[in-house]
Design a protein around this motif. Structure first.
Motif, PDB file in Angstrom:
ATOM      1  N   UNK A  75       0.821  -1.213   0.000  1.00 55.73           N
ATOM      2  CA  UNK A  75       0.000   0.000   0.000  1.00 55.73           C
ATOM      3  C   UNK A  75       0.858   1.268   0.000  1.00 55.73           C
ATOM      4  N   UNK A  76       1.854   1.293   0.826  1.00 53.10           N
ATOM      5  CA  UNK A  76       2.752   2.454   0.896  1.00 53.10           C
ATOM      6  C   UNK A  76       3.513   2.625  -0.422  1.00 53.10           C
ATOM      7  N   UNK A  77       3.959   1.521  -1.001  1.00 54.98           N
ATOM      8  CA  UNK A  77       4.666   1.578  -2.280  1.00 54.98           C
ATOM      9  C   UNK A  77       3.792   2.146  -3.383  1.00 54.98           C
ATOM     10  N   UNK A  78       2.520   1.755  -3.393  1.00 53.03           N
ATOM     11  CA  UNK A  78       1.589   2.308  -4.382  1.00 53.03           C
ATOM     12  C   UNK A  78       1.374   3.800  -4.151  1.00 53.03           C
ATOM     13  N   UNK A 138       3.232  10.774   8.032  1.00 50.52           N
ATOM     14  CA  UNK A 138       2.217  11.688   8.555  1.00 50.52           C
ATOM     15  C   UNK A 138       1.076  11.722   7.529  1.00 50.52           C
ATOM     16  N   UNK A 139       0.231  10.706   7.601  1.00 47.51           N
ATOM     17  CA  UNK A 139      -0.786  10.499   6.573  1.00 47.51           C
ATOM     18  C   UNK A 139      -1.903  11.547   6.630  1.00 47.51           C
ATOM     19  N   UNK A 140      -2.134  12.122   7.786  1.00 47.66           N
ATOM     20  CA  UNK A 140      -3.125  13.192   7.888  1.00 47.66           C
ATOM     21  C   UNK A 140      -2.646  14.418   7.109  1.00 47.66           C
ATOM     22  N   UNK A 141      -1.392  14.786   7.289  1.00 45.12           N
ATOM     23  CA  UNK A 141      -0.838  15.910   6.533  1.00 45.12           C
ATOM     24  C   UNK A 141      -0.807  15.596   5.049  1.00 45.12           C
ATOM     25  N   UNK A 183      -4.723  11.057  -2.597  1.00 44.42           N
ATOM     26  CA  UNK A 183      -5.648  11.341  -1.492  1.00 44.42           C
ATOM     27  C   UNK A 183      -6.242  10.039  -0.940  1.00 44.42           C
ATOM     28  N   UNK A 184      -6.737   9.183  -1.814  1.00 43.75           N
ATOM     29  CA  UNK A 184      -7.346   7.934  -1.344  1.00 43.75           C
ATOM     30  C   UNK A 184      -6.333   7.039  -0.664  1.00 43.75           C
ATOM     31  N   UNK A 185      -5.112   7.006  -1.177  1.00 39.64           N
ATOM     32  CA  UNK A 185      -4.061   6.223  -0.530  1.00 39.64           C
ATOM     33  C   UNK A 185      -3.795   6.768   0.877  1.00 39.64           C
ATOM     34  N   UNK A 186      -3.770   8.091   1.014  1.00 39.31           N
ATOM     35  CA  UNK A 186      -3.510   8.696   2.327  1.00 39.31           C
ATOM     36  C   UNK A 186      -4.625   8.366   3.310  1.00 39.31           C
ATOM     37  N   UNK A 187      -5.838   8.236   2.824  1.00 31.09           N
ATOM     38  CA  UNK A 187      -6.973   7.927   3.702  1.00 31.09           C
ATOM     39  C   UNK A 187      -6.946   6.467   4.165  1.00 31.09           C
ATOM     40  N   UNK A 188      -6.310   5.598   3.387  1.00 32.00           N
ATOM     41  CA  UNK A 188      -6.228   4.182   3.746  1.00 32.00           C
ATOM     42  C   UNK A 188      -5.018   3.917   4.651  1.00 32.00           C
ATOM     43  N   UNK A 189      -3.926   4.642   4.402  1.00 30.86           N
ATOM     44  CA  UNK A 189      -2.695   4.415   5.187  1.00 30.86           C
ATOM     45  C   UNK A 189      -2.875   4.786   6.612  1.00 30.86           C
TER      46      UNK A 189
END
Length: 189
Positions: A75-78, A138-141, A183-189
């Motif tokens: 997930x992080x790699x994507x 810092x996935x929120x940021x 954005x969607x990746x950040x919401x899942x991480x």
């Protein structure tokens, strides 16, 4: 008969020993193969999880798969791939907007393109900020930076007329689609 039984016993032991030896030597290869299959299955699940929530799921899948590292990415790699694609798109669109602003014949178009160039200068900063936030976990940021970039992409879209025949409207839409992946990746991480 006794000799026959001994030979038969030795043949079975040899066969069984050879089979066991072959199975033991195949075990590492089977483990590696199962990990590769599991990685691809996991990657497909991650792709589906991210892309199903984006503006354009098929674009998302195609964009992420355009990078060979996506075949085994987690997930992080994507998310890293999506950020890199977004950074490249933002830079390319910024250069185009600047070029169009310099070469536009009408003052009105020149002003619109110059406005988009200023907007894209800020978008580049936000996308870079999303990348920095991802690296620092810092996935929120990351989501905030990406959301800001998407708002600005919308603003540039408002500046461009629907009749504009330059590549800018299409590149602006692509940037929006890429930012939605980040954005969607950040919401899942």
């Amino acid at each position: 008969m006794h000799v026959y039984m001994i030979c038969l016993h030795q043949a079975i032991d040899t066969f069984t020993g050879t089979m066991a030896s072959n199975l033991v030597s195949l075990l590492p290869m089977l483990l590696v193969l199962s990990c590769v299959v599991a990685d691809r299955t996991s990657t497909e699940a991650y792709l589906k999880r991210i892309c199903s929530k984006t503006i354009d799921p098929s674009f998302c899948t195609q964009a992420l798969k355009s990078d060979p590292r996506s075949a085994t990415a987690d997930l992080r790699g994507l998310a890293e791939i999506a950020v890199r694609l977004s950074e490249a798109s933002a830079e390319k669109t910024l250069k185009l907007a600047r070029s169009l602003a310099k070469s536009a014949a009408s003052p009105e178009l020149k002003e619109r393109y110059a406005s988009c160039a200023k907007i894209y200068d800020r978008i580049v900063g936000y996308v870079e900020g999303a990348g920095e936030a991802l690296r620092s976990e810092d996935y929120q940021s990351m989501s905030i930076e990406t959301s800001e970039a998407m708002s600005l992409v919308f603003n540039c879209g408002e500046e461009i007329e629907s009749s504009d025949r330059s590549p800018l409207p299409q590149m602006n839409q692509e940037m929006n689609d890429l930012a939605s992946i980040v954005y969607e990746a950040s919401m899942i991480l």
